[in-house]
Design an enzyme around this catalytic site. Structure first.
Site, PDB file in Angstrom:
ATOM      1  N   LYS A 159      13.699 -16.176  -7.923  1.00 32.52           N
ATOM      2  CA  LYS A 159      13.494 -15.266  -9.057  1.00 32.52           C
ATOM      3  C   LYS A 159      12.585 -15.895 -10.103  1.00 32.52           C
ATOM      4  O   LYS A 159      11.686 -15.247 -10.613  1.00 32.52           O
ATOM      5  CB  LYS A 159      14.831 -14.901  -9.740  1.00 32.52           C
TER       6      LYS A 159
ATOM      7  N   HIS B 289      18.577 -37.144  -1.468  1.00 27.98           N
ATOM      8  CA  HIS B 289      17.725 -37.526  -0.332  1.00 27.98           C
ATOM      9  C   HIS B 289      16.256 -37.187  -0.582  1.00 27.98           C
ATOM     10  O   HIS B 289      15.478 -37.102   0.350  1.00 27.98           O
ATOM     11  CB  HIS B 289      18.231 -36.857   0.950  1.00 27.98           C
TER      12      HIS B 289
ATOM     13  N   TRP C 173      -2.971  -2.718  -1.532  1.00 29.92           N
ATOM     14  CA  TRP C 173      -2.587  -4.122  -1.761  1.00 29.92           C
ATOM     15  C   TRP C 173      -3.432  -4.913  -0.769  1.00 29.92           C
ATOM     16  O   TRP C 173      -3.233  -4.797   0.438  1.00 29.92           O
ATOM     17  CB  TRP C 173      -1.092  -4.284  -1.491  1.00 29.92           C
TER      18      TRP C 173
ATOM     19  N   LYS D  91       6.668  -4.619  -3.566  1.00 28.84           N
ATOM     20  CA  LYS D  91       8.093  -4.327  -3.452  1.00 28.84           C
ATOM     21  C   LYS D  91       8.515  -4.260  -1.992  1.00 28.84           C
ATOM     22  O   LYS D  91       9.580  -4.725  -1.612  1.00 28.84           O
ATOM     23  CB  LYS D  91       8.398  -2.992  -4.152  1.00 28.84           C
TER      24      LYS D  91
ATOM     25  N   CYS E 238       0.823  -1.208   0.000  1.00 24.33           N
ATOM     26  CA  CYS E 238       0.000   0.000   0.000  1.00 24.33           C
ATOM     27  C   CYS E 238       0.857   1.257   0.000  1.00 24.33           C
ATOM     28  O   CYS E 238       1.941   1.283   0.580  1.00 24.33           O
ATOM     29  CB  CYS E 238      -0.880   0.027   1.226  1.00 24.33           C
TER      30      CYS E 238
ATOM     31  N   GLU F 215      18.258 -18.279  -4.522  1.00 25.06           N
ATOM     32  CA  GLU F 215      17.918 -16.983  -5.114  1.00 25.06           C
ATOM     33  C   GLU F 215      17.433 -17.155  -6.559  1.00 25.06           C
ATOM     34  O   GLU F 215      16.461 -16.520  -6.970  1.00 25.06           O
ATOM     35  CB  GLU F 215      19.154 -16.056  -5.037  1.00 25.06           C
TER      36      GLU F 215
ATOM     37  N   GLU G 285       8.982 -16.013  -8.795  1.00 19.43           N
ATOM     38  CA  GLU G 285       8.238 -14.752  -8.658  1.00 19.43           C
ATOM     39  C   GLU G 285       8.024 -14.048  -9.994  1.00 19.43           C
ATOM     40  O   GLU G 285       7.022 -13.355 -10.158  1.00 19.43           O
ATOM     41  CB  GLU G 285       8.863 -13.813  -7.611  1.00 19.43           C
TER      42      GLU G 285
ATOM     43  N   ARG H 146       5.691  -0.420  -6.036  1.00 18.77           N
ATOM     44  CA  ARG H 146       5.591  -1.156  -4.777  1.00 18.77           C
ATOM     45  C   ARG H 146       4.600  -2.313  -4.857  1.00 18.77           C
ATOM     46  O   ARG H 146       4.580  -3.168  -3.981  1.00 18.77           O
ATOM     47  CB  ARG H 146       5.169  -0.215  -3.653  1.00 18.77           C
TER      48      ARG H 146
ATOM     49  N   ASN I 298      -2.223   2.563   5.646  1.00 13.32           N
ATOM     50  CA  ASN I 298      -1.320   1.426   5.399  1.00 13.32           C
ATOM     51  C   ASN I 298      -1.175   0.680   6.710  1.00 13.32           C
ATOM     52  O   ASN I 298      -1.076   1.318   7.761  1.00 13.32           O
ATOM     53  CB  ASN I 298       0.068   1.901   4.972  1.00 13.32           C
ATOM     54  N   GLY I 299      -1.080  -0.646   6.641  1.00 18.38           N
ATOM     55  CA  GLY I 299      -0.920  -1.427   7.876  1.00 18.38           C
ATOM     56  C   GLY I 299      -2.145  -2.287   8.108  1.00 18.38           C
ATOM     57  O   GLY I 299      -2.983  -2.458   7.218  1.00 18.38           O
TER      58      GLY I 299
HETATM   59  O1  M6R Z   1      13.100  -4.845   1.218  1.00 19.70           O
HETATM   60  P1  M6R Z   1      13.625  -6.164   1.693  1.00 19.70           P
HETATM   61  O2  M6R Z   1      14.954  -6.491   1.167  1.00 19.70           O
HETATM   62  O3  M6R Z   1      13.563  -6.289   3.205  1.00 19.70           O
HETATM   63  O4  M6R Z   1      12.589  -7.220   1.128  1.00 19.70           O
HETATM   64  C1  M6R Z   1      12.689  -8.571   1.449  1.00 19.70           C
HETATM   65  C2  M6R Z   1      11.887  -9.433   0.491  1.00 19.70           C
HETATM   66  O5  M6R Z   1      10.537  -9.085   0.536  1.00 19.70           O
HETATM   67  C3  M6R Z   1      12.387  -9.288  -0.950  1.00 19.70           C
HETATM   68  O6  M6R Z   1      13.740  -9.591  -1.074  1.00 19.70           O
HETATM   69  C4  M6R Z   1      11.577 -10.208  -1.889  1.00 19.70           C
HETATM   70  O7  M6R Z   1      11.855 -11.536  -1.616  1.00 19.70           O
HETATM   71  C5  M6R Z   1      11.882  -9.851  -3.342  1.00 19.70           C
HETATM   72  N1  M6R Z   1      10.664  -9.767  -4.093  1.00 19.70           N
HETATM   73  C6  M6R Z   1      12.765 -10.822  -4.006  1.00 19.70           C
HETATM   74  O8  M6R Z   1      12.984 -10.525  -5.344  1.00 19.70           O
END
Ligand code: M6R
Length: 609
Positions: free
Chosen positions: A486, A505, A74, A604, A2, A482, A489, A27, A100-101
């Site tokens: 990627k 395993h 959001w 974001k 948000c 990682e 997502e 965001r 927000n929150g």
């Molecule tokens: O802003 P931050 O680095 O604390 O965010 C952490 C995660 O939300 C962030 O890395 C998320 O996993 C990304 N979308 C990964 O690409």
């Protein structure tokens, strides 16, 4: 997640608010809305499901107001619908709120209000706020907001308009960031400095349990308990927020991948002491005598930042010989963790606003622990709460998928490792080598990105597959995690990551003829072990995409698809081997028609639990 924007000045508020919302689009959100006080003193509001562009089309008849608030939502409580979008108004349409929150006790508050005859128009937690503020309103906006917030449990960043007070916006925060930008005869409120950077660099950050009255002449800040405080003005720097501009790239994700030579360089600038084989990170406020007293390091983070923390912990353990580990912040904060006095906690976060990481930081602080930030966004809540640490200086990261922030976080953690290692058993010579290797890194990243190898062929292999397995050992295991994150997502392709040695395993059962396996096998101490694991999956029909060091002919020949990367020391390999995985996710997402910069359901900055 948000986003909030507020504006008061002499321009058309609606235009300025929509502009601000556009700057917060990165965001992640699903609906948007705006409320204005028109020149007759009436509240005017409009909301739309979908993009800010749709709201923009819908506000063609907005009044010529000079004050307003706006929001991108959001969804948390209630579906993605127009009634659930913000702003929310009270029954008399005299009060408008964006929030927000999460209001955790919304059910009890809603039941109470309903029993008093209030009719709710949405399913949101937020809607209790305008009704409560109305209930307590006797002509003093701050008193009504304060009385409301006393009843609320949860987190909030709010902005409130009162139709009969067209000269002010009331804002308050607890756990959800808000910043006020001071212009000439105009003042802007936002949940993220990115929304106000074009107007001014002079800002006032609100702290938790503070309430602000924003007028065109500035801001007055008070504590919720009534104490006043000086509104300290901070100057935010352009480099940290820069203008979010594609500069010829089709997407921010691709632009940010290609920015990595410069962002890594920025992270290193002024910090490496080549002659001394050492480094300096003044923000930690620790001299060698303090560094040498660190008996363990625990990195806390979420998602990509957690993976960066894993790499950093491995480096600290192997090079500085300090026991170190990384923990997922959302797990750590609620398990009543032991906080050793001699431990240094590192809160790793790009945004500096991730609620779970912030919660973990607060838990460390409550227990008297020692915590420093490894943060990108200057002035963010985690940076200000820890009060010490290192800014990674990757520059604004707009794409939801973290790319350049990861490499900058890892770089910063390597610089820190060098400092700690030099207080222990790392010799001057070894320190010089590490300093040199770090300084050579941007050029190696650049060299790889100039000629990234057969990524498109790898894209075909993964986009046709129902499942992709990522494997790596040692420093390559967090990179495998990682890479899988990627691809999930951005391309929504089911995949998982495993330590190569652990694969037999369980996950090996998933391998059948042609199944793509992304194998990270740089020329490090695990290379030979990796070759055995690689043959094990190959024997079961896997299609092997191998990321390996340039010149490693044996691995190139074993691979069905070979992606060579420049040679670096073991501990720096994540900064190179992650690059093809970022490109793979980007191009796979593109090939599958995904919205690569704003993948579905993601935000974001994750400012709720
Ligand atoms: O802003 P931050 O680095 O604390 O965010 C952490 C995660 O939300 C962030 O890395 C998320 O996993 C990304 N979308 C990964 O690409």
């Amino acid at each position: 997640m948000c986003g909030i924007v507020g504006y008061i000045g002499s321009d058309l508020a609606c235009e300025r608010l929509i502009e601000g919302l556009r700057r917060l689009e990165y965001r992640g959100y699903d609906s948007a809305g705006v409320a204005l006080i028109d020149p007759q003193g009436d509240l005017w509001a409009r909301k739309r499901v979908g993009r800010v562009a749709e709201l923009d089309d819908a506000v063609f008849d907005a009044p010529e107001a000079q004050i307003g608030i706006a929001h991108t939502r959001w969804a948390t409580h209630g579906g993605i619908t127009e009634p659930n979008a913000h702003p929310h108004l009270d029954a008399t349409r005299q009060i408008a709120v964006v929030h927000n929150g999460i209001i955790e006790n919304m059910h009890a508050l809603r039941q109470q209000l309903e029993s008093e005859g209030v009719h709710f128009r949405s399913e949101t937690d937020t809607e209790v706020l305008p009704h409560l503020i109305r209930k307590f309103y006797r002509g003093d906006p701050v008193a009504a907001v304060r009385a409301t917030l006393r009843l609320v449990r949860g987190t909030y960043g709010i902005a409130v308009l009162f139709a009969d007070h067209p000269d002010r916006i009331v804002a308050a925060r607890l756990g959800s960031p808000l910043v006020v930008g001071l212009g000439e005869g105009e003042t802007v409120l936002a949940s993220d400095p990115q929304a106000i950077i074009e107007l001014t660099r002079r800002v006032v950050y609100l702290d938790d349990r503070e309430i602000a009255v924003i007028s065109r002449d500035g801001v007055k800040v008070e504590r919720l308990d009534g104490r006043t405080r000086d509104a300290d003005i901070t100057l935010i720097d352009d480099e940290a927020y820069g203008v979010a501009d594609l500069q010829g790239f089709p997407h921010f994700m691709l632009k940010e991948i290609h920015e990595q030579p410069e962002s890594i360089q920025r992270c290193l600038r002024g910090r490496i002491q080549g002659e001394e084989g050492n480094a300096k990170l003044g923000g930690f406020q620790m001299d060698p005598r303090a560094l040498v007293r660190i008996e363990r390091v625990i990195a806390l983070g979420c998602g990509t930042s957690y993976h960066a923390g894993m790499v950093g912990a491995m480096a600290l353990e192997s090079l500085a010989r300090v026991p170190a580990r990384a923990e997922v912040a959302s797990e750590f904060r609620y398990r009543n963790p032991i906080i050793p006095r001699d431990a240094l906690f590192l809160a790793v976060s790009q945004s500096g606003e991730t609620m779970d990481t912030l919660g973990a930081v607060q838990e460390v602080l409550v227990k008297g622990g020692h915590v420093a930030g490894v943060v990108n966004v200057v002035g963010s809540t985690i940076a200000r709460t820890t009060g010490k640490g290192v800014y990674v200086h990757s520059g604004p990261e707009i794409a939801v998928a973290s790319t350049k922030a990861f490499t900058s976080q890892v770089t910063a953690l390597m610089v820190f490792t060098l400092m700690v290692a030099r207080t222990r058993n790392l010799s001057l010579d070894a320190g010089r080598q590490m300093a040199r290797a770090l300084e050579e890194l941007p050029a190696k990243v650049h060299a790889y990105l100039r000629d990234p190898g057969p990524i498109q062929v790898a894209v075909e292999a993964v986009t046709e597959a129902p499942y992709v397995l990522f494997l790596g050992r040692g420093f390559s295991y967090p990179v495998a995690l990682e890479g899988a994150l990627k691809l999930k997502e951005i391309a929504y392709i089911p995949c998982e990551a495993y330590p190569s040695g652990e694969m037999k395993h369980g996950p090996i059962a998933m391998i059948d003829q042609g199944a793509p396996v992304l194998f990270l096998a740089p020329a490090d101490q695990h290379r030979d072990k990796n070759i055995s694991n690689l043959k094990e999956v190959q024997a079961r029909g896997a299609r092997l995409i191998v990321v390996h060091t340039e010149g490693d002919d044996e691995l190139a020949e074993l691979a069905d698809l070979s992606i060579p990367v420049p040679a670096v020391p073991d501990y720096l390999s994540p900064l190179i081997t992650v690059l093809p995985l970022q490109l793979l996710a980007y191009h796979a997402g593109l090939a599958l028609g995904r919205d690569v910069d704003k993948p579905r359901n993601l935000a974001k900055s994750v400012t709720v639990e």
